[in-house]
Design a protein around this motif. Structure first.
Motif, PDB file in Angstrom:
ATOM      1  N   LYS A 115     -10.303  11.903   0.855  1.00  0.00           N
ATOM      2  CA  LYS A 115      -9.557  11.037   1.773  1.00  0.00           C
ATOM      3  C   LYS A 115      -8.065  11.084   1.422  1.00  0.00           C
ATOM      4  N   ALA A 116      -7.226  11.013   2.444  1.00  0.00           N
ATOM      5  CA  ALA A 116      -5.794  10.851   2.197  1.00  0.00           C
ATOM      6  C   ALA A 116      -5.567   9.526   1.469  1.00  0.00           C
ATOM      7  N   ALA A 117      -4.503   9.471   0.643  1.00  0.00           N
ATOM      8  CA  ALA A 117      -4.290   8.322  -0.241  1.00  0.00           C
ATOM      9  C   ALA A 117      -4.248   6.997   0.525  1.00  0.00           C
ATOM     10  N   LEU A 118      -3.517   6.949   1.635  1.00  0.00           N
ATOM     11  CA  LEU A 118      -3.397   5.686   2.374  1.00  0.00           C
ATOM     12  C   LEU A 118      -4.713   5.294   3.030  1.00  0.00           C
ATOM     13  N   ASP A 119      -5.436   6.277   3.518  1.00  0.00           N
ATOM     14  CA  ASP A 119      -6.745   5.983   4.112  1.00  0.00           C
ATOM     15  C   ASP A 119      -7.716   5.486   3.048  1.00  0.00           C
ATOM     16  N   ALA A 120      -7.677   6.119   1.885  1.00  0.00           N
ATOM     17  CA  ALA A 120      -8.548   5.698   0.786  1.00  0.00           C
ATOM     18  C   ALA A 120      -8.190   4.288   0.333  1.00  0.00           C
TER      19      ALA A 120
ATOM     20  N   LYS B 268       0.801  -1.233   0.000  1.00  0.00           N
ATOM     21  CA  LYS B 268       0.000   0.000   0.000  1.00  0.00           C
ATOM     22  C   LYS B 268       0.837   1.287   0.000  1.00  0.00           C
ATOM     23  N   PRO B 269       1.900   1.404   0.800  1.00  0.00           N
ATOM     24  CA  PRO B 269       2.654   2.665   0.781  1.00  0.00           C
ATOM     25  C   PRO B 269       3.255   3.001  -0.585  1.00  0.00           C
ATOM     26  N   HIS B 270       3.458   1.973  -1.418  1.00  0.00           N
ATOM     27  CA  HIS B 270       4.111   2.185  -2.713  1.00  0.00           C
ATOM     28  C   HIS B 270       3.114   2.327  -3.866  1.00  0.00           C
TER      29      HIS B 270
END
Length: 390
Positions: A322-327, A298-300
């Motif tokens: 939404k922030a990318a990681l939350d989304a 996910k982080p990448h």
């Protein structure tokens, strides 16, 4: 878009009642065939009698080789190759799903090359010749009817590896969606999971957005999801079954990743040890692997995960602002929910694997990463992903 060569020499005959052409088409390729199939399903459905009538009507002699397993094994392929050699057969007619067609490719190679068969799967030998193959697809999932790849399990070691060669493209593939009307819903769900995974691999690993290729994948994924939704309510819906059959042929054919920067197959790298060592249905293994891999990566790849949610799962509104990681977390959760909806497992214990041999799986996955040229995975990465499947 990177440079690419895309090659597909297979003639496809698609539609209902097309098997009336089998004898005539096969006689143009040869007059002595190995008739390869799985277990008893083609006899229960009446398909066996149709194929036999077509072959006899075209004066094609044939030797049967039934009993292909869902995860086909090398020892059975070697038995088939021995029949080919003893009876001087000229072609293989493979009637079944991807497992049968994959084994047909294995037999086609073993019959025409002197090297040990498993050496081709290990990348130690080069395929120089192969028998021609005619495929009659009955369980669309793997694209084996329209690609140059064979996936087999070494029943002596539990390794599940593959080879690819232009020489094993089927010469001819019959795709009759009416043959799929009575496939049980659970196996249809596994098949659709496999079809979707073939498109998801390139979509998630792409290093940049590609409007053309992304659009093809997104549209096809939505079509498969919609068709499966229909089949779960109306199992014999021919239009939906037709969509699944054609998508199944195209998804792993190479067209959808042609020119895509970075496309690779880490989820299959991780799944093959599961189905190779535990004889798990491939689709069931993939629905376990994919969420775990997405969480780890996910982080990448958060951007690509979010695109998948917006464009394929229809989550645009819920992901807005939404922030990318939350989304990305929401998309993974939605995907897991969809797998549960179609009754495929998302955890190892749901597939009957209470204690995974992480060391053996990791060793096999690392071997595949080298054979398939999938960079960036250390044993610690692979072990961590397997642990997330518990």
């Amino acid at each position: 878009m990177k440079n690419f060569t895309w090659y597909t020499p297979t003639k496809v005959i698609f539609g209902t009642r097309i098997l009336d052409q089998l004898g005539r088409e096969a006689s143009r390729i040869g007059k002595r065939a190995l008739f390869l199939y799985g277990k008893q399903s083609i006899k229960r459905s009446g398909l066996y009698e149709k194929v036999v009538a077509q072959l006899r009507g075209a004066d094609i002699e044939f030797m049967e080789h039934g009993g292909v397993q869902p995860n086909p094994i090398i020892s059975h392929a070697l038995e088939g190759a021995q029949k080919v050699k003893e009876h001087e057969l000229e072609m293989i007619i493979a009637v079944g799903g991807g497992s049968v067609i994959d084994e047909a490719k294995s037999i086609a190679v073993a019959s025409c090359n002197e090297e040990p068969l498993w050496d081709f799967y290990l990348g130690k030998a080069i395929i120089k010749n192969a028998l021609p193959i005619i495929a009659v697809q009955t369980l669309p999932a793997t694209s084996s009817e329209l690609n140059p790849t064979s996936v087999m399990t070494n029943d002596a070691t539990g390794e599940k590896f593959s080879f690819s060669s232009e020489l094993v493209f089927p010469k001819l593939s019959f795709l009759d969606p009416s043959l799929t009307l009575d496939i049980p819903i659970q196996y249809t769900a596994y098949a659709c999971t496999d079809i979707l995974s073939h498109m998801m691999e390139g979509y998630f690993t792409a290093s940049e957005d590609s409007p053309l290729q992304d659009g093809i994948v997104e549209g096809t994924c939505r079509a498969v999801i919609g068709a499966l939704d229909t089949v779960m309510i109306q199992p014999r819906d021919l239009k939906a079954r037709s969509t699944i059959m054609w998508a199944g042929a195209l998804a792993w054919n190479g067209l959808f990743v042609a020119g895509v920067e970075g496309a690779s197959t880490p989820n299959h790298m991780l799944e093959h040890p599961l189905s190779g060592l535990y004889d798990l249905p491939h689709g069931a293994g993939l629905s376990i692997v994919i969420p775990a891999w997405l969480k780890y990566m996910k982080p990448h790849i958060a951007h690509r995960i979010v695109l998948f949610g917006e464009r394929i799962l229809g989550m645009g509104e819920s992901l807005r602002n939404k922030a990318a990681l939350d989304a990305a977390d929401l998309v993974i959760e939605e995907l897991e929910g969809w797998y549960r909806h179609i009754h495929t497992p998302i955890r190892l214990h749901e597939a009957g694997i209470e204690k995974l041999d992480i060391e053996a799986c990791t060793k096999q996955a690392l071997s595949l990463s080298k054979l398939w040229n999938i960079p960036g995975y250390k044993d610690s990465d692979i072990q961590a992903i397997y642990e997330m499947m518990a």
